[in-house]
Design an enzyme around this catalytic site. Sequence first.
Site, PDB file in Angstrom:
ATOM      1  CG  ASP A   7      -1.691   1.169   1.466  1.00 45.76           C
ATOM      2  OD1 ASP A   7      -2.432   1.531   0.552  1.00 45.76           O
ATOM      3  OD2 ASP A   7      -1.590   1.774   2.551  1.00 45.76           O
ATOM      4  CG  ASP A   9      -1.746   7.618   0.378  1.00 46.70           C
ATOM      5  OD1 ASP A   9      -0.695   8.104  -0.057  1.00 46.70           O
ATOM      6  OD2 ASP A   9      -2.852   7.842  -0.123  1.00 46.70           O
TER       7      ASP A   9
HETATM    8  P1  B16 Z   1      -6.696   9.891  -3.792  1.00 47.13           P
HETATM    9  P2  B16 Z   1      -3.730   3.946   0.021  1.00 47.13           P
HETATM   10  C1  B16 Z   1      -5.611   5.813  -0.063  1.00 47.13           C
HETATM   11  O1  B16 Z   1      -4.343   5.367  -0.376  1.00 47.13           O
HETATM   12  C2  B16 Z   1      -5.601   6.696   1.174  1.00 47.13           C
HETATM   13  O2  B16 Z   1      -5.251   5.937   2.312  1.00 47.13           O
HETATM   14  C3  B16 Z   1      -6.968   7.281   1.371  1.00 47.13           C
HETATM   15  O3  B16 Z   1      -6.984   8.108   2.512  1.00 47.13           O
HETATM   16  C4  B16 Z   1      -7.356   8.079   0.121  1.00 47.13           C
HETATM   17  O4  B16 Z   1      -8.671   8.606   0.254  1.00 47.13           O
HETATM   18  C5  B16 Z   1      -7.301   7.155  -1.092  1.00 47.13           C
HETATM   19  O5  B16 Z   1      -6.000   6.607  -1.195  1.00 47.13           O
HETATM   20  C6  B16 Z   1      -7.627   7.877  -2.395  1.00 47.13           C
HETATM   21  O6  B16 Z   1      -6.621   8.788  -2.647  1.00 47.13           O
HETATM   22  O7  B16 Z   1      -7.693  10.925  -3.374  1.00 47.13           O
HETATM   23  O8  B16 Z   1      -5.274  10.393  -3.836  1.00 47.13           O
HETATM   24  O9  B16 Z   1      -7.093   9.190  -5.079  1.00 47.13           O
HETATM   25  O10 B16 Z   1      -3.664   3.946   1.507  1.00 47.13           O
HETATM   26  O11 B16 Z   1      -4.644   2.897  -0.580  1.00 47.13           O
HETATM   27  O12 B16 Z   1      -2.365   3.999  -0.636  1.00 47.13           O
HETATM   28 MG    MG Z   2      -2.799   3.203   3.338  1.00 45.33          MG
END
Ligand code: B16
Ligand code: MG
Length: 212
Positions: A7, A9
């Site tokens: 993952d 984030d």
């Molecule tokens: P975006 P991950 C996720 O990333 C985040 O944890 C989550 O908080 C966010 O809303 C989602 O990506 C979408 O992100 O707005 O940049 O498309 O943890 O799956 O890497």
């Molecule tokens: Mg994450």
Amino acid sequence: MKACIFDLDGVLVDSAKYHYLAWKALADKLGFEFTEKDNERLKGVSRMKSLEILLEIGGVLMSDEEKEKAATEKNGLYRSFISKMTPDEILPGVEDFLKEVKAAGLKTSIGSASKNTPLIMERAGLSKYFDAVADGTMVSKAKPDPEVFLKGAELLGVDPKDCVVFEDAEAGVEAAHNAGMKAVGIGSPTTLGKAELVIPNFVGFKLSYLTF
Ligand code: B16
Ligand code: MG
């Protein structure tokens, strides 16, 4: 084990703080409080679903058109933060572990819900460690659905059962299991207890600790 799927984030980089600041700016504008604890509920969740949770917290109703506008505005602010990211923001211990994984000949993929994955990877200098990237632009179903991890395994040409997922969100651990993969939780055992192994971060973490 033939591949590691990460993952993004909250696992490789601390972009959660930027998501928080951008969502908080929207909540401030709408006139309600949005705390870091509330932000935990948005981790690993898609952008639109995150907005819906935020609006539920604030007790605010919006039309679909208004939601689109608010999500776009939040993303604009979020991108202005992450476009200033540097490799210093890679989380502690991550690069050493990625180097060990590559040296051991294992394949690597990203499995992230984020549609901003390419920008983050480029800014943080992470692209060189990855054979494949599966992100929010390639899937239609959000974690806990396994789609993004299955996509990562497919891009790598590795059987899902030979993949281990590294995740900081409960929905992500569930998604890994739904894909038939093992999961290492990065964070607290309280929220990630279903993972085969939970570690606070990658500092000192070695491949040999994957004994399942
Ligand atoms: P975006 P991950 C996720 O990333 C985040 O944890 C989550 O908080 C966010 O809303 C989602 O990506 C979408 O992100 O707005 O940049 O498309 O943890 O799956 O890497
Ligand atoms: Mg994450």
